[in-house]
Design an enzyme around this catalytic site. Structure first.
Site, short mmCIF file in Angstrom:
data_model
loop_
_atom_site.label_atom_id
_atom_site.label_comp_id
_atom_site.label_asym_id
_atom_site.label_seq_id
_atom_site.Cartn_x
_atom_site.Cartn_y
_atom_site.Cartn_z
CG ASN A 124 57.49 45.30 42.07
OD1 ASN A 124 57.40 44.99 40.88
ND2 ASN A 124 58.65 45.37 42.69
NE ARG B 215 61.15 42.29 37.70
CZ ARG B 215 62.45 42.34 37.48
NH1 ARG B 215 63.02 43.49 37.23
NH2 ARG B 215 63.19 41.26 37.53
CB CYS B 216 56.26 41.51 44.00
SG CYS B 216 55.98 40.79 45.62
CB SER B 217 54.80 35.90 43.24
OG SER B 217 55.50 35.70 44.45
NE ARG C 276 52.74 37.89 39.22
CZ ARG C 276 54.04 37.68 39.43
NH1 ARG C 276 54.89 38.69 39.38
NH2 ARG C 276 54.49 36.45 39.69
#
Length: 121
Positions: free
Chosen positions: A13, A15-17, A20
């Protein structure tokens, strides 16, 4: 066998740190991975069952309980594992992330460094 000859798949995802970071760790190890943005391309029920088997987890163990969808639809309810699997398929935002799969093994990248367990053998 070279490290990138075996397929590595990251359910990601953007948007998820944590997600990433896991992608960065895998890339930093020189491993070519196929990245699946599972909110855009959700796994099928069968695919999710296969991933759960590789994780050694039950569907209920993969549920993100902090998500609004969980709070609105599932909080306080007792569901069977089959019903949790249905919930994960219906609402992929509930799937814990990131999940990194390599061969017949998988890990949830929490913390992101956990993905190294799959890459270091």
């Amino acid at each position: 066998m070279a490290r990138n000859e075996e397929d590595v798949v990251i359910y990601h995802n953007a948007r998820c740190s944590k997600s990433r970071s896991a992608c960065e760790i895998v890339a930093g190890q020189g491993v070519a991975a196929r990245v699946v943005e599972y909110l855009k391309t959700p796994p099928s029920r069968e695919e999710l069952q296969a991933v759960l088997k590789k994780l050694g987890m039950r569907p209920s163990e993969l549920v993100r309980r902090g998500e609004d969808v969980f709070k609105e639809n599932y909080a306080g309810k007792t569901l069977s594992e089959e019903q949790w699997l249905d919930a994960l398929v219906a609402h992929p935002i509930l799937i814990e992330r990131p999940i990194v799969v390599r061969g017949d093994r998988a890990v949830v990248g929490r913390p992101p460094e956990k993905v190294l367990e799959l890459l270091d053998d």
